[in-house]
Design a protein around this motif. Structure first.
Motif, PDB file in Angstrom:
ATOM      1  N   ALA A 161     150.985 139.353  29.998  1.00  0.00           N
ATOM      2  CA  ALA A 161     149.549 139.462  29.139  1.00  0.00           C
ATOM      3  C   ALA A 161     148.951 137.878  29.081  1.00  0.00           C
ATOM      4  O   ALA A 161     147.575 137.839  29.009  1.00  0.00           O
ATOM      5  CB  ALA A 161     149.802 139.752  27.711  1.00  0.00           C
ATOM      6  N   GLY A 162     149.839 136.653  29.138  1.00  0.00           N
ATOM      7  CA  GLY A 162     149.267 135.450  28.916  1.00  0.00           C
ATOM      8  C   GLY A 162     148.593 135.072  30.119  1.00  0.00           C
ATOM      9  O   GLY A 162     147.374 134.731  29.981  1.00  0.00           O
ATOM     10  N   THR A 163     149.026 135.399  31.121  1.00  0.00           N
ATOM     11  CA  THR A 163     148.615 135.122  32.550  1.00  0.00           C
ATOM     12  C   THR A 163     147.112 135.678  32.627  1.00  0.00           C
ATOM     13  O   THR A 163     146.194 135.078  33.124  1.00  0.00           O
ATOM     14  CB  THR A 163     149.673 135.453  33.536  1.00  0.00           C
ATOM     15  OG1 THR A 163     150.755 134.688  33.253  1.00  0.00           O
ATOM     16  CG2 THR A 163     149.092 134.979  34.962  1.00  0.00           C
ATOM     17  N   GLU A 164     147.169 137.101  32.564  1.00  0.00           N
ATOM     18  CA  GLU A 164     145.934 137.724  32.539  1.00  0.00           C
ATOM     19  C   GLU A 164     145.007 137.569  31.523  1.00  0.00           C
ATOM     20  O   GLU A 164     143.754 137.181  32.192  1.00  0.00           O
ATOM     21  CB  GLU A 164     146.339 139.411  32.547  1.00  0.00           C
ATOM     22  CG  GLU A 164     147.174 139.941  33.669  1.00  0.00           C
ATOM     23  CD  GLU A 164     147.643 141.385  33.279  1.00  0.00           C
ATOM     24  OE1 GLU A 164     147.189 141.799  32.383  1.00  0.00           O
ATOM     25  OE2 GLU A 164     148.381 141.814  34.348  1.00  0.00           O
ATOM     26  N   ALA A 165     145.270 137.155  30.307  1.00  0.00           N
ATOM     27  CA  ALA A 165     144.298 136.591  29.559  1.00  0.00           C
ATOM     28  C   ALA A 165     143.487 135.161  30.188  1.00  0.00           C
ATOM     29  O   ALA A 165     142.314 135.065  29.915  1.00  0.00           O
ATOM     30  CB  ALA A 165     144.725 136.563  28.019  1.00  0.00           C
ATOM     31  N   ILE A 166     144.175 134.408  30.490  1.00  0.00           N
ATOM     32  CA  ILE A 166     144.065 133.106  30.813  1.00  0.00           C
ATOM     33  C   ILE A 166     142.893 133.501  32.041  1.00  0.00           C
ATOM     34  O   ILE A 166     141.940 132.975  32.456  1.00  0.00           O
ATOM     35  CB  ILE A 166     144.839 132.200  31.396  1.00  0.00           C
ATOM     36  CG1 ILE A 166     145.685 131.797  29.891  1.00  0.00           C
ATOM     37  CG2 ILE A 166     144.395 130.768  31.949  1.00  0.00           C
ATOM     38  CD1 ILE A 166     144.791 131.160  28.797  1.00  0.00           C
ATOM     39  N   ALA A 167     143.591 134.492  33.077  1.00  0.00           N
ATOM     40  CA  ALA A 167     142.804 134.603  34.045  1.00  0.00           C
ATOM     41  C   ALA A 167     141.328 135.112  33.815  1.00  0.00           C
ATOM     42  O   ALA A 167     140.468 134.711  34.334  1.00  0.00           O
ATOM     43  CB  ALA A 167     143.456 135.537  35.235  1.00  0.00           C
ATOM     44  N   HIS A 168     141.250 136.274  32.988  1.00  0.00           N
ATOM     45  CA  HIS A 168     140.013 136.728  32.325  1.00  0.00           C
ATOM     46  C   HIS A 168     139.207 135.386  31.756  1.00  0.00           C
ATOM     47  O   HIS A 168     137.688 135.588  32.100  1.00  0.00           O
ATOM     48  CB  HIS A 168     140.081 137.564  31.382  1.00  0.00           C
ATOM     49  CG  HIS A 168     140.757 138.945  31.865  1.00  0.00           C
ATOM     50  ND1 HIS A 168     139.560 139.920  32.612  1.00  0.00           N
ATOM     51  CD2 HIS A 168     141.580 139.729  32.265  1.00  0.00           C
ATOM     52  CE1 HIS A 168     140.320 141.047  33.061  1.00  0.00           C
ATOM     53  NE2 HIS A 168     141.617 140.829  32.774  1.00  0.00           N
ATOM     54  N   THR A 169     139.709 134.420  31.019  1.00  0.00           N
ATOM     55  CA  THR A 169     138.937 133.501  30.453  1.00  0.00           C
ATOM     56  C   THR A 169     138.221 132.384  31.472  1.00  0.00           C
ATOM     57  O   THR A 169     137.108 132.240  31.411  1.00  0.00           O
ATOM     58  CB  THR A 169     139.584 132.370  29.543  1.00  0.00           C
ATOM     59  OG1 THR A 169     140.528 133.313  28.556  1.00  0.00           O
ATOM     60  CG2 THR A 169     139.048 131.435  28.740  1.00  0.00           C
ATOM     61  N   LEU A 170     138.936 132.416  32.634  1.00  0.00           N
ATOM     62  CA  LEU A 170     138.437 131.568  33.437  1.00  0.00           C
ATOM     63  C   LEU A 170     137.355 132.192  34.271  1.00  0.00           C
ATOM     64  O   LEU A 170     136.410 131.692  34.598  1.00  0.00           O
ATOM     65  CB  LEU A 170     139.512 130.983  34.532  1.00  0.00           C
ATOM     66  CG  LEU A 170     140.661 130.051  33.920  1.00  0.00           C
ATOM     67  CD1 LEU A 170     141.306 129.523  34.946  1.00  0.00           C
ATOM     68  CD2 LEU A 170     140.066 129.010  33.085  1.00  0.00           C
ATOM     69  N   ALA A 171     137.543 133.404  34.740  1.00  0.00           N
ATOM     70  CA  ALA A 171     136.585 134.282  35.301  1.00  0.00           C
ATOM     71  C   ALA A 171     135.136 134.205  34.112  1.00  0.00           C
ATOM     72  O   ALA A 171     134.181 134.101  34.731  1.00  0.00           O
ATOM     73  CB  ALA A 171     137.063 135.566  35.225  1.00  0.00           C
TER      74      ALA A 171
END
Ligand SMILES: Nc1ncnc2c1ncn2[C@@H]1O[C@H](COP(=O)(O)OP(=O)(O)O)[C@@H](O)[C@H]1O
Ligand SMILES: O=C(OP(=O)(O)O)[C@H](O)COP(=O)(O)O
Length: 401
Positions: free
Chosen positions: A333-343
Motif C-alpha cells: 500500500a505505501g509504495t502504491e500510494a506514493i506511486a499514485h502521488t507522483l503520477a
C-alpha cells in the motif's frame, strides 16, 4: 556527454570486432526465479541491436544480485532466454565469465551474434576491481562498451578495470540517454526538490542521505531504511531490517537535517508482520509500539498521508527504493500510494524520476510508469548523480574527440 559513445563508431569500426558490452541485467525475480520486470533488459536493446547490425560480435557481461561465490540461483540463464525472445535471435550463454569455455564460444561467434557471459560477481575479483581479473575479461574482446547505467557508480573490474585493457572504451545508448536526462533535470532542479529513499540496500544508500541534505528541500525515508533511524532513537524495532553499524550515522543525519532546516520525514506508523511472507499476519502500529518478534514491512496510513502532503507542492522528485515489501500485496500500500502521488504531481507539471530495479518494477506493477517524467534504470547511480558525484564507470571511458 563529454565521453566517446557508440554513436561515434561506424560499421567499419565494428564489423567483425568482438565488443565486450557491460549491461545491467540485475532484474527483479520472484521466488521461483521468474523475471518480474524486464525493463533493464529492454533498455539495453538499442545498444545491442546497433552493434549486431553493424556486424560486431557482441559479448555481454552483467552481474545479478550479490552472490558470495557461485550460486545456482543467481545464474543468468533466464535472462539469456528473455533477451533471446526480445532480440528475436539466439543468445549463446556461457557457464563462466572467463576461461577456456568462454574463449572457445567467443571464437565461434559469427558477425552479428550475441553471447551472454555468466554472472560476473561469481568472482570476488569483480567487486575488488582486480586488474588480473579485468585483464582476463578483456582478453576475449577488441573493444569495450559500457551500457550498465545502474552499475556505473561501482568501480568494478567489468565497469572500470577493463577500460585499461580495451580501446576504444565507449558509452552505450542507455548511458547516454540516462545522463542526458538526469544531468539536465538535476543540475538546476525546479524547487521544492524532494528525494524519497527506501528499499533494502541500507548500508549502500544511507550514506547518500548526508549529501542529499545539502541538495534537497525535503527528504522522505521509507522501506527497510527506517528501522536503523528508529534504533538510533532508542525505539524497539523487533525483527525489522537494521544495519547495526549505521546507527550512529542515522543519529547524526537526523541532527544534521535539523541543523540545516531540511524536512527529514520518517514514517510515524508502520505495518508489521509476524514473518517475512506474503501470508504473514499483519497489524498497523505506531513506531514506538513495534512488538517483539515482529518486523516492519510497510509504512502505515498516517505516514502515507503525511508523505503525500509533503510531496504535493514539490516540483522535482527523485525516488529510489520501495516504501515496503511491495512484492507481497499485503505490504504494497505505501509504495502504491506514493506511486499514485507522483503520477498526480507529474500531471501538474512536476518532474518525477523513478530509479532502481525494484522501484521501477513497483511502478510498472501499478501501471503508472508511463505517467512519470523519467524511468531510470539506476537507483544508486541516479542518487549519486544527484549528489554531484562522478560515476567511475563513466569517468573511465574515452574522452570524445
Ligand atoms: N521494510 C522492509 N524490510 C525489508 N525489505 C524491504 C522493506 N521495504 C522494502 N524492502 C525491499 O527492498 C527491495 C528493494 O530495495 P533496493 O534494491 O534498495 O531498491 P531498488 O532496486 O529500487 O534500488 C524490495 O525488494 C523490497 O521488498
Ligand atoms: O540494482 C542495482 O542498483 P539499484 O538497486 O541502486 O538500482 C544495480 O544493479 C547495482 O547493484 P549493486 O547495488 O548490488 O551494486
Amino acid at each position: 556527454m563529454s565521453k566517446k559513445t557508440l554513436a561515434n563508431l561506424s560499421a567499419s569500426d565494428l564489423s567483425g570486432k568482438r565488443a565486450l558490452v557491460r549491461v545491467d541485467f540485475n532484474v527483479p525475480v520472484d521466488d521461483a526465479g521468474n523475471i518480474t520486470d524486464d525493463t533493464r533488459i529492454r533498455a539495453a536493446l538499442p545498444t545491442i541491436q546497433d552493434l549486431t547490425q553493424k556486424g560486431a560480435k557482441v559479448i555481454l557481461v552483467s552481474h545479478f544480485g550479490r552472490p558470495k561465490g557461485v550460486d545456482d540461483k543467481l545464474r543468468l540463464t533466464p535472462v539469456a532466454k528473455r533477451l533471446s525472445e526480445l532480440l528475436g535471435q539466439e543468445v549463446v550463454k556461457t557457464d563462466d565469465s572467463i576461461g577456456d569455455e568462454v574463449a572457445a564460444k567467443v571464437g565461434a561467434l559469427q558477425n552479428g551474434q550475441v553471447l551472454l557471459l555468466e554472472n560476473v560477481r561469481f568472482y570476488k575479483e569483480e567487486e575488488k576491481n582486480d586488474p588480473e581479473f579485468a585483464k582476463k575479461l578483456a582478453a576475449n574482446a577488441d573493444l569495450y562498451v559500457n551500457d550498465a547505467f545502474g552499475t556505473a557508480h561501482r568501480a568494478h573490474a567489468s565497469t572500470e578495470g577493463v577500460t585499461k585493457y580495451l580501446s576504444p572504451s565507449v558509452g552505450g545508448y542507455l548511458i547516454e540517454k540516462e545522463l542526458q536526462y538526469l544531468q539536465s533535470a538535476i543540475a538546476n532542479p525546479q524547487r521544492p526538490l524532494a528525494a524519497i529513499i527506501g528499499g533494502s540496500k541500507v548500508s549502500s544508500k544511507i550514506g547518500v542521505i548526508e549529501a542529499l541534505l545539502e541538495k534537497c528541500d525535503k527528504l522522505i525515508i521509507g522501506g527497510g531504511m527506517i528501522f536503523t533511524f528508529y534504533k538510533a532513537r532508542g525505539l524497539n524495532v523487533g525483527k525489522s531490517l537494521v544495519e547495526e553499524d549505521k546507527i550512529e550515522l542515522a543519529r547524526s543525519l537526523e541532527a544534521k537535517a535539523k541543523e540545516r532546516g531540511v524536512d527529514l520525514l520518517l514514517p510515524t506508523d508502520v505495518v508489521v508482520a509476524d514473518k517475512f511472507a506474503a501470508d504473514a499476519n499483519s497489524q498497523t502500529v505506531s513506531i514506538d509500539n513495534i512488538p517483539d518478534g515482529w518486523m516492519g514491512l510497510d509504512i502505515g496510513p498516517d505516514s502515507i498521508k503525511v508523505f503525500q502532503e509533503a510531496l504535493a507542492d514539490c516540483k522535482t522528485v527523485i525516488w529510489n527504493g520501495p516504501m515496503g515489501v511491495f512484492e507481497f500485496d499485503k505490504f504494497a500500500a505505501g509504495t502504491e500510494a506514493i506511486a499514485h502521488t507522483l503520477a498526480d504531481i507529474s500531471k501538474k507539471g512536476a518532474i518525477t524520476i523513478i530509479g532502481g530495479g525494484d522501484s521501477v518494477a513497483a511502478v510498472e506493477k501499478v501501471g503508472l510508469a508511463d505517467q512519470m517524467s523519467h524511468i531510470s534504470t539506476g537507483g544508486g547511480a541516479s542518487l549519486e548523480l544527484l549528489e554531484g558525484k562522478e560515476l567511475p564507470g563513466i569517468v573511465a571511458l574515452d574522452e570524445a574527440e
